[in-house]
Design an enzyme around this catalytic site. Structure first.
Site, PDB file in Angstrom:
ATOM      1  N   HIS A  31      17.840  12.225 -29.245  1.00  0.00           N
ATOM      2  CA  HIS A  31      18.144  13.185 -30.304  1.00  0.00           C
ATOM      3  C   HIS A  31      17.161  14.361 -30.250  1.00  0.00           C
ATOM      4  CE1 HIS A  31      19.765   9.369 -32.261  1.00  0.00           C
ATOM      5  NE2 HIS A  31      20.802  10.163 -32.343  1.00  0.00           N
ATOM      6  N   GLN A  38      33.721  11.266 -27.357  1.00  0.00           N
ATOM      7  CA  GLN A  38      33.513  12.016 -28.605  1.00  0.00           C
ATOM      8  C   GLN A  38      33.389  13.508 -28.314  1.00  0.00           C
ATOM      9  OE1 GLN A  38      30.815  10.840 -31.996  1.00  0.00           O
ATOM     10  NE2 GLN A  38      29.429  12.208 -30.911  1.00  0.00           N
ATOM     11  N   SER A  85      19.735   4.709 -27.377  1.00  0.00           N
ATOM     12  CA  SER A  85      20.732   4.587 -28.434  1.00  0.00           C
ATOM     13  C   SER A  85      20.059   3.973 -29.649  1.00  0.00           C
ATOM     14  CB  SER A  85      21.868   3.680 -27.967  1.00  0.00           C
ATOM     15  OG  SER A  85      22.653   3.258 -29.082  1.00  0.00           O
ATOM     16  N   SER A  86      20.471   4.413 -30.828  1.00  0.00           N
ATOM     17  CA  SER A  86      19.933   3.826 -32.057  1.00  0.00           C
ATOM     18  C   SER A  86      20.242   2.332 -32.092  1.00  0.00           C
ATOM     19  CB  SER A  86      20.537   4.513 -33.280  1.00  0.00           C
ATOM     20  OG  SER A  86      20.372   5.909 -33.185  1.00  0.00           O
ATOM     21  N   ARG A  87      21.345   1.919 -31.465  1.00  0.00           N
ATOM     22  CA  ARG A  87      21.756   0.507 -31.501  1.00  0.00           C
ATOM     23  C   ARG A  87      20.934  -0.364 -30.554  1.00  0.00           C
ATOM     24  NH1 ARG A  87      27.165   2.920 -32.569  1.00  0.00           N
ATOM     25  NH2 ARG A  87      27.806   2.132 -34.599  1.00  0.00           N
ATOM     26  N   GLN A 107      33.804   6.432 -39.851  1.00  0.00           N
ATOM     27  CA  GLN A 107      33.960   6.192 -38.415  1.00  0.00           C
ATOM     28  C   GLN A 107      33.629   4.754 -38.017  1.00  0.00           C
ATOM     29  OE1 GLN A 107      30.865   9.276 -37.522  1.00  0.00           O
ATOM     30  NE2 GLN A 107      30.383   7.952 -35.805  1.00  0.00           N
ATOM     31  N   GLY A 110      25.878  15.209 -27.445  1.00  0.00           N
ATOM     32  CA  GLY A 110      25.399  14.502 -26.260  1.00  0.00           C
ATOM     33  C   GLY A 110      26.539  13.982 -25.388  1.00  0.00           C
ATOM     34  N   GLN A 111      26.318  14.054 -24.087  1.00  0.00           N
ATOM     35  CA  GLN A 111      27.292  13.472 -23.153  1.00  0.00           C
ATOM     36  C   GLN A 111      27.268  11.949 -23.206  1.00  0.00           C
ATOM     37  OE1 GLN A 111      25.870  15.744 -19.832  1.00  0.00           O
ATOM     38  NE2 GLN A 111      27.679  17.060 -19.824  1.00  0.00           N
TER      39      GLN A 111
END
Ligand code: AMP
Length: 282
Positions: A34, A151, A183-185, A58, A145-146
């Site tokens: 980010h 998305q 990734s946040s995940r 979402q 972001g790619q």
């Protein structure tokens, strides 16, 4: 750096900004990926607005909306350090006032395949919130972001078809040292599954090697090879697909346009996605 919680505050702060305003929408739990988007946005314009909003529309009913991390103080510190002018951090009731009649924005051709097939309604939720945010923030351009390749294509289609006067700037995926896309995940993963998660990057790297170094053009064997690498790492395959880089349609062979390899996989209950461009014929 200002922080706006309501639409009115955000509009008032935005009106005070001069020059080109660049927008970076996020769901928070911010990481270096980010930050790289915010830095890209700063190079592009005069002032950067970041939004931090975990968008309920979402997420599917059995997804991770409630447990999605929300470390807002840390996020604000990252935005400030990365040079954002302001952050829009609305509550759910600000973005979705109770009693309001819902609008739906969809891109049917893209919303029903790959991520859209796995997560029904996901892209309608993404389009709805991004359309709202773009109307509130009124940026000159926005960075996506790619990492979320489909998305990006969906947002491009929406902005183009609805004649939104906004320039979209795609930004490359930042990775951990072993190749796992940030990734946040990733924070959900315990050390053992985290170590196996590198299988996604290995599968994509193999696809790139098969196309670039071995001259393979037939998607079938490349998709099968990627699925094998995921399985070898104990990753349950959602999809392992080689698609047209713009339409995301299935292709018979990789042409001069190149292609994109897209993966979704689940390990230890955590669903991760990643992708990589595949070069076209010389
Ligand atoms: P999210 O907060 O996950 O909704 O993502 C917000 C924006 O950051 C989206 O445009 C993402 O594509 C982008 N993004 C997420 N992960 C990365 C990454 N590893 N590198 C670069 N951009 C990313």
């Amino acid at each position: 750096m200002w922080v706006a919680r309501t639409v009115e505050e955000c509009r008032a702060e935005r009106a005070r900004l001069s020059g080109r305003v660049v927008f970076v929408p996020t769901m928070g739990a911010l990481h270096a990926g980010h930050a790289s988007l915010i830095e890209r946005a700063r190079r592009e314009g005069d002032a950067v607005i970041v939004s931090v909003f975990v968008n309920p529309t979402q997420f599917g009913p059995n997804e991770d909306f409630h447990r999605y991390p929300r470390p807002i103080e840390k996020d604000l510190a990252l935005c400030e350090a990365a040079g954002a002018a302001g952050v829009f951090n609305p509550g759910v009731e600000t973005m979705y006032p109770p009693g309001a009649t819902a609008c739906e924005v969809t891109i049917p051709a893209l919303a029903s395949i790959l991520e859209g097939a796995a997560r029904p309604g996901h892209f309608a939720g993404v389009c709805r919130v991004v359309a709202k945010l773009l109307h509130i923030v009124r940026p000159d351009s926005a960075v996506f972001g790619q990492k979320d390749y489909q998305q990006l294509r969906v947002i491009e289609a929406m902005v183009h078809d609805l004649h939104m006067p906004i320039r979209l700037i795609p930004a490359p995926t930042l990775r951990e040292t072993d190749g796992l896309a940030m990734s946040s995940r990733n924070a959900y993963l315990a050390p053992e599954p985290r170590a196996r998660a590198v299988g996604l990057f290995k599968a994509l790297s193999l696809a790139q090697h098969m196309v670039r170094d071995q001259g393979r053009r037939d998607p079938g064997p490349i998709e099968a090879a990627m699925a094998r690498v995921l399985a070898d790492h104990g990753i349950e395959v959602g999809y392992a697909a080689v698609r047209h880089p713009r339409t995301l349609a299935s292709i018979d062979a990789i042409s001069n346009d190149g292609a994109v390899a897209l993966l979704a996989g689940k390990l230890a209950g955590v669903r991760l996605i990643d992708n990589m461009p595949l070069p076209g014929a010389e």
